[in-house]
Design an enzyme around this catalytic site. Structure first.
Site, short mmCIF file in Angstrom:
data_model
loop_
_atom_site.label_atom_id
_atom_site.label_comp_id
_atom_site.label_asym_id
_atom_site.label_seq_id
_atom_site.Cartn_x
_atom_site.Cartn_y
_atom_site.Cartn_z
N ASP A 257 41.42 -10.32 5.78
CA ASP A 257 42.53 -11.06 5.42
C ASP A 257 42.38 -12.49 5.98
O ASP A 257 42.01 -12.72 7.10
CB ASP A 257 43.78 -10.22 6.50
CG ASP A 257 45.08 -10.26 5.74
OD1 ASP A 257 45.49 -11.13 5.13
OD2 ASP A 257 45.51 -9.03 5.66
N ASP B 233 46.93 -14.35 2.56
CA ASP B 233 48.13 -14.22 3.27
C ASP B 233 49.25 -15.11 2.39
O ASP B 233 48.76 -16.33 2.31
CB ASP B 233 48.23 -14.14 4.65
CG ASP B 233 49.71 -13.64 5.14
OD1 ASP B 233 49.90 -12.61 5.01
OD2 ASP B 233 50.30 -14.75 5.50
N HIS C 103 51.79 -2.92 4.29
CA HIS C 103 52.18 -2.91 5.48
C HIS C 103 53.51 -3.66 5.72
O HIS C 103 53.90 -3.71 6.82
CB HIS C 103 51.14 -3.56 6.53
CG HIS C 103 50.79 -4.74 6.18
ND1 HIS C 103 50.21 -5.34 5.05
CD2 HIS C 103 51.04 -5.98 7.04
CE1 HIS C 103 50.39 -6.60 4.82
NE2 HIS C 103 50.78 -7.14 6.05
N ASP C 104 54.12 -3.93 4.74
CA ASP C 104 55.45 -4.82 4.77
C ASP C 104 56.43 -4.10 3.97
O ASP C 104 57.56 -4.35 4.40
CB ASP C 104 55.17 -6.02 4.02
CG ASP C 104 54.13 -7.03 4.99
OD1 ASP C 104 54.10 -7.10 5.99
OD2 ASP C 104 53.61 -7.88 3.87
N GLU D 43 48.31 -12.60 -1.97
CA GLU D 43 49.64 -12.16 -1.87
C GLU D 43 50.91 -13.05 -2.44
O GLU D 43 50.95 -14.07 -1.94
CB GLU D 43 50.02 -11.98 -0.38
CG GLU D 43 51.22 -11.34 -0.10
CD GLU D 43 51.89 -11.35 1.32
OE1 GLU D 43 52.75 -10.53 1.77
OE2 GLU D 43 51.50 -12.52 2.09
C1 NOJ Z 1 52.73 -11.43 4.74
C2 NOJ Z 1 51.82 -10.37 5.63
O1 NOJ Z 1 51.68 -9.29 4.72
C3 NOJ Z 1 53.22 -10.09 6.88
O2 NOJ Z 1 52.66 -8.74 7.34
C4 NOJ Z 1 53.13 -11.35 7.69
O3 NOJ Z 1 54.16 -10.96 8.68
C5 NOJ Z 1 53.64 -12.45 6.92
N1 NOJ Z 1 52.65 -12.71 5.87
C6 NOJ Z 1 53.15 -13.56 7.93
O4 NOJ Z 1 51.95 -13.66 7.85
#
Ligand code: NOJ
Length: 541
Positions: A99, A201, A329-330, A263
């Protein structure tokens, strides 16, 4: 298949390192733990492992606040542990994706420590600093994704700095000429060590409006998440971001067969611009894969999903490679969003669609969201916004991997309290249990991944949707020249249906059924599909 790269024909498996396997009894997963589980990962027939951040970090956002881009967090182990893990991953023919978090660093990163030390520090403008607004408050109305303003006041120098996530995640200023080169060097550090690629990210946020103009209100705001009350036209998807990404891509291209998956949460027409321009050799000059998150957020019915797949296929630039995601994970876990029966259908869907699938750890056994007692809630959006914690909190989807039915599920020693609680159902839903049951979700997952790996039509063939005479059924074909074709038929509902697919062929053979029991030849003019049933069919006559 030869002309396709690993990131096209393969499957990506996301590991959240804190939650996969603890090897040293501190209740937090680590690299040596992941290493111990490589046999399992390999047995899933996946091709690449993406690790959420493993860098030194004060963990205000669980590693997405990076204090050193070129080292390993002692919580996760040492650089030797990393090297050993990577070597074994490669020895098994697997790939490793790290990542990369370029949009912001930790406030403990030496760059920020310097930047905040004085207004005339040479690194001052590596971050985004502004005087207070006329009323003494933040310079503009920008908001943090995690609640509250996107600005924090720094007493020491009397200015605000920008952060779109937690206050300990100051945003780097990519308008300063030295920032991107520094980040590119961080990429080279890991690429030089042999890493196969990066998940980048919030790549679409890396550039902000130079004039820091206020963002307009969002008339479509549903009143729930304050962050959505504005239209983020000055903080997201600025056209200049593409130039940054091209430079990142050029670094990847200095090495052999590396990739970057970005992302990006954007509608199709904007999303596909993140492939960049097509070059003479057929490759593109930005992301190899801009993550396609549609399945994470849509209504789960056959028509909606079919329309989305068809629309995405239609909007992809010629030669651009698609991808699909069910969870990360979000976002709430797929088995919680749509139920266990449909989670089987969903796995069959992404493992048979055209495009690289990404599996979030635990999806292969149907892991669900875990409700987190108040004293364990740690995720910043939930802590900052308790009234909507059940919507925005991400702890429930980051709980320990469920390996077996011992206390702590094999994640950590039995006497240790894991960093997040285990699912209440872990004694029934775990890897060891499902390995004993041939009809389990895990059995289905392996059957589908095994088939995808051995069948070129599934791995890299064409996609075309097929009209059916039934509501809530999605059917499509995958085919490639000179090899077996596949017909996939998915029932998204509780009703059974009798389908007439005789326009395709009179008969076909079941290669995989979601119940892992049904087999044999079916009559395509009279195909009975049970509730929540999906079939992968082959060799039609
Ligand atoms: C996206 C990530 O997937 C998330 O987990 C994170 O909190 C935010 N970006 C900030 O880096």
């Amino acid at each position: 298949m030869e002309r396709f790269s690993w990131w096209q024909k393969g499957i990506i498996y996301q590991v959240y390192p804190r939650s996969y396997q603890d090897s040293n009894g501190d209740g937090i997963g680590d690299l040596a733990g992941i290493h111990q589980r490589l046999d399992y990962i390999q047995s899933l027939n996946v091709d690449a492992i993406w690790l959420s951040p493993i860098y030194p970090s004060p963990m205000h956002d669980f590693g997405y606040d990076v204090a050193d881009y070129c080292d390993i967090n002692p919580i996760f182990g040492s650089m030797d542990d990393f090297d050993a893990l990577q070597e074994d991953i490669h020895a098994r023919g697997l790939k490793l994706i790290l990542d990369l978090v370029p949009n912001h660093s930790s406030n403990e990163h030496p760059w920020f420590v310097e930047s905040r030390s004085s207004r005339d520090n040479p690194k001052r403008d590596w971050y985004i600093w502004r005087d207070p607004g006329l009323d003494g408050g933040p310079p503009n109305n920008w908001l943090s994704f995690f609640g509250g303003p996107a600005w924090t006041y720094d007493e020491h120098t009397g200015q605000y700095y920008l952060h779109q996530f937690v206050t300990q995640q100051p945003e780097l200023n990519y308008r300063h000429p030295d920032v991107l080169p520094a980040m590119l060097d961080n990429m080279r550090f890991w690429l030089g060590k042999g890493v196969d690629g990066f998940r980048v990210d919030v790549i679409w946020l890396m550039l902000k409006d130079e004039l820091l103009r206020n963002e307009p209100p969002n008339p479509g705001w549903g009143g729930v998440k304050p962050f959505e009350s504005l239209q983020h036209i000055h903080t997201q998807n600025l056209s200049g971001v593409h130039d940054l990404i091209k430079q990142m891509r050029a670094v990847l291209d200095e090495y052999n067969d590396r990739m970057m998956v970005g992302e990006i949460y954007l509608p199709n027409q904007d999303l596909v611009k993140y492939y960049g321009a097509r070059r003479a050799d057929g490759s593109f000059d930005e992301c190899h894969l801009p993550f396609n998150f549609q399945l994470l957020q849509m209504e789960w019915d056959a028509q909606t999903v079919q329309d989305a797949v068809d629309a995405y296929e239609a909007v992809l630039p010629e030669g651009a490679w698609p991808n699909w995601v069910l969870g990360n994970h979000d976002k709430h876990r797929v088995a919680t969003r749509i139920g266990q029966a449909q989670a089987r259908v969903a796995n069959m869907l992404i493992l048979t669609l055209r495009g690289t699938p990404t599996t979030y750890y635990g999806e292969e056994i149907g892991m669900e969201n875990v409700s987190i007692p108040l004293e364990f809630v740690q995720d910043p959006p939930a802590v900052n916004q308790p009234e909507i914690a059940h919507i925005v909190g991400r702890d429930p989807i980051r709980t320990p991997m469920q390996w077996n039915n011992s206390s702590n599920a094999g994640f950590t020693e039995e006497s240790i309290v894991p960093w997040l609680p285990l699912a209440a159902d872990y004694q029934d839903r775990n890897v060891e249990q499902q390995e004993k049951e041939p009809t389990s979700m895990l059995g289905l997952y392996r059957a589908l991944t095994g088939l995808r790996r051995s069948e070129p039509a599934l791995a890299v063939g064409d996609y075309v949707s097929v009209g059916t005479n039934a509501a809530n059924v999605f059917a499509y074909q995958r085919s490639a020249a000179g090899v077996d074709s596949f017909l996939i038929v998915l029932n998204f509902g509780e009703q059974s249906h009798t389908l007439d697919l005789s326009q395709i062929a009179s008969q076909a053979t079941i290669a995989v059924a979601t119940d892992m029991q049904r087999s044999g030849v079916v009559d395509l003019s009279n195909l009975v599909l049970g509730p929540n049933e999906g079939l992968v069919l082959i060799r039609y006559k």
